[in-house]
Write a protein that holds these residues in place. Structure first.
Motif, mmCIF file in Angstrom:
data_model
loop_
_atom_site.group_PDB
_atom_site.id
_atom_site.type_symbol
_atom_site.label_atom_id
_atom_site.label_comp_id
_atom_site.label_asym_id
_atom_site.label_seq_id
_atom_site.Cartn_x
_atom_site.Cartn_y
_atom_site.Cartn_z
ATOM 1 N N LEU A 140 0.870 -1.135 -0.471
ATOM 2 C CA LEU A 140 0.204 -0.367 0.413
ATOM 3 C C LEU A 140 0.332 1.342 0.246
ATOM 4 O O LEU A 140 2.166 0.924 0.870
ATOM 5 C CB LEU A 140 -0.895 0.223 1.336
ATOM 6 C CG LEU A 140 -1.802 -0.848 1.765
ATOM 7 C CD1 LEU A 140 -2.236 -0.879 2.593
ATOM 8 C CD2 LEU A 140 -3.176 -1.271 0.503
ATOM 9 N N SER A 141 0.683 2.205 -0.592
ATOM 10 C CA SER A 141 1.149 3.733 -0.867
ATOM 11 C C SER A 141 0.184 4.610 -0.403
ATOM 12 O O SER A 141 -1.322 4.080 -1.099
ATOM 13 C CB SER A 141 1.976 3.942 -2.388
ATOM 14 O OG SER A 141 2.599 3.012 -2.499
ATOM 15 N N CYS A 142 0.375 5.832 0.780
ATOM 16 C CA CYS A 142 0.218 6.468 0.941
ATOM 17 C C CYS A 142 0.294 8.051 0.816
ATOM 18 O O CYS A 142 1.630 7.945 1.386
ATOM 19 C CB CYS A 142 -0.058 6.943 1.556
ATOM 20 S SG CYS A 142 -1.504 8.361 3.149
ATOM 21 N N LEU A 180 3.648 12.219 12.708
ATOM 22 C CA LEU A 180 3.655 10.335 12.064
ATOM 23 C C LEU A 180 2.989 10.420 11.273
ATOM 24 O O LEU A 180 2.048 11.428 11.192
ATOM 25 C CB LEU A 180 3.641 10.041 13.449
ATOM 26 C CG LEU A 180 2.287 9.638 14.143
ATOM 27 C CD1 LEU A 180 1.509 9.153 13.160
ATOM 28 C CD2 LEU A 180 2.172 8.910 15.270
ATOM 29 N N ARG A 181 3.696 8.925 10.373
ATOM 30 C CA ARG A 181 2.852 8.309 9.169
ATOM 31 C C ARG A 181 2.189 7.090 10.328
ATOM 32 O O ARG A 181 2.430 5.857 10.486
ATOM 33 C CB ARG A 181 3.202 8.367 7.720
ATOM 34 C CG ARG A 181 3.979 9.576 7.298
ATOM 35 C CD ARG A 181 3.226 11.028 7.214
ATOM 36 N NE ARG A 181 2.060 10.419 6.371
ATOM 37 C CZ ARG A 181 1.982 10.216 4.777
ATOM 38 N NH1 ARG A 181 3.194 10.899 4.483
ATOM 39 N NH2 ARG A 181 0.810 9.867 4.117
ATOM 40 N N ASP A 239 9.124 7.717 2.435
ATOM 41 C CA ASP A 239 10.303 8.700 1.450
ATOM 42 C C ASP A 239 9.395 10.425 1.792
ATOM 43 O O ASP A 239 8.789 10.508 1.295
ATOM 44 C CB ASP A 239 9.513 7.641 0.155
ATOM 45 C CG ASP A 239 11.048 8.690 -0.785
ATOM 46 O OD1 ASP A 239 11.630 9.973 -0.545
ATOM 47 O OD2 ASP A 239 10.476 8.193 -1.601
ATOM 48 N N ASN A 240 10.249 10.971 2.517
ATOM 49 C CA ASN A 240 9.682 12.171 3.338
ATOM 50 C C ASN A 240 10.019 12.857 1.995
ATOM 51 O O ASN A 240 9.455 13.894 1.909
ATOM 52 C CB ASN A 240 11.151 12.400 4.542
ATOM 53 C CG ASN A 240 10.351 11.286 5.701
ATOM 54 O OD1 ASN A 240 9.749 11.309 5.865
ATOM 55 N ND2 ASN A 240 11.852 11.290 6.059
ATOM 56 N N ALA A 241 10.753 13.035 1.016
ATOM 57 C CA ALA A 241 10.658 13.400 -0.215
ATOM 58 C C ALA A 241 9.793 13.823 -0.613
ATOM 59 O O ALA A 241 9.178 14.276 -1.693
ATOM 60 C CB ALA A 241 12.663 12.686 -1.204
ATOM 61 N N VAL A 260 4.397 6.911 2.624
ATOM 62 C CA VAL A 260 4.428 6.187 3.399
ATOM 63 C C VAL A 260 3.138 4.585 2.372
ATOM 64 O O VAL A 260 2.882 4.837 2.122
ATOM 65 C CB VAL A 260 3.352 6.500 5.042
ATOM 66 C CG1 VAL A 260 1.810 6.264 4.637
ATOM 67 C CG2 VAL A 260 4.175 5.430 5.934
ATOM 68 N N TYR A 261 4.771 3.678 3.629
ATOM 69 C CA TYR A 261 4.379 2.094 2.146
ATOM 70 C C TYR A 261 3.933 0.962 3.459
ATOM 71 O O TYR A 261 4.691 1.523 4.455
ATOM 72 C CB TYR A 261 5.401 2.103 1.785
ATOM 73 C CG TYR A 261 6.104 2.976 0.280
ATOM 74 C CD1 TYR A 261 5.263 3.018 -1.208
ATOM 75 C CD2 TYR A 261 6.673 3.611 0.756
ATOM 76 C CE1 TYR A 261 5.941 3.819 -1.357
ATOM 77 C CE2 TYR A 261 7.350 4.576 0.364
ATOM 78 C CZ TYR A 261 6.493 4.722 -1.304
ATOM 79 O OH TYR A 261 7.273 6.138 -1.972
ATOM 80 N N LEU A 262 3.020 0.396 2.941
ATOM 81 C CA LEU A 262 2.694 -0.479 4.073
ATOM 82 C C LEU A 262 3.184 -2.159 3.087
ATOM 83 O O LEU A 262 2.453 -2.551 2.418
ATOM 84 C CB LEU A 262 1.564 -1.271 4.568
ATOM 85 C CG LEU A 262 1.268 -1.813 5.458
ATOM 86 C CD1 LEU A 262 2.072 -1.306 6.717
ATOM 87 C CD2 LEU A 262 -0.384 -1.925 5.867
#
Length: 120
Positions: free
Chosen positions: A20-22, A33-34, A72-74, A78-80
């Motif tokens: 998952l990506s967000c 936080l994420r 990936d802050n850039a 956020v990924y799961l």
């Protein structure tokens, strides 16, 4: 306004994997936080994993060892990574962006949710 765009959900067989990506866009303050939460039908929304801007990741016992949260802050993303999926992982997964300078002044922004279905 802040927008959270979730992707990666779908149908997968038991034992399979999904990522998952967000991605967050728009104007927001410092990231606190994420995280990822999920809600199955008839159940309360529950924590899956969080990744603070500063600190260590946190996982629900039910997913520990199978799921991995990363960021990936850039890209404000956020990924799961979900491996060894089980039918009980079936739920709507929600992305969380918590912003603020400290825990006393945080603002939570939620994604719209993405369906994950684990079934044979």
């Amino acid at each position: 306004q802040v927008q959270l765009v979730e992707s990666g959900g779908g149908l997968v067989q038991p034992g399979g994997s999904l990522r998952l990506s967000c991605a967050a866009s728009g104007s927001f303050s410092n990231i606190y936080l994420r995280g990822w939460y999920r809600q199955a039908p008839g159940k309360q929304r529950e924590l899956v994993a969080t990744i603070p801007a500063v600190g260590t990741t946190n996982y629900a016992d039910s997913v520990k060892g199978r799921f991995t949260i990363s960021r990936d802050n850039a890209k404000n993303t956020v990924y799961l990574q979900m491996d060894s999926l089980k039918p009980e992982d079936t739920a709507v997964y929600y992305c969380l962006l918590r912003t603020g300078a400290n825990w006393r002044a945080v603002t939570d922004i939620w994604g719209q949710g993405t369906q994950v279905t684990v079934s044979s």
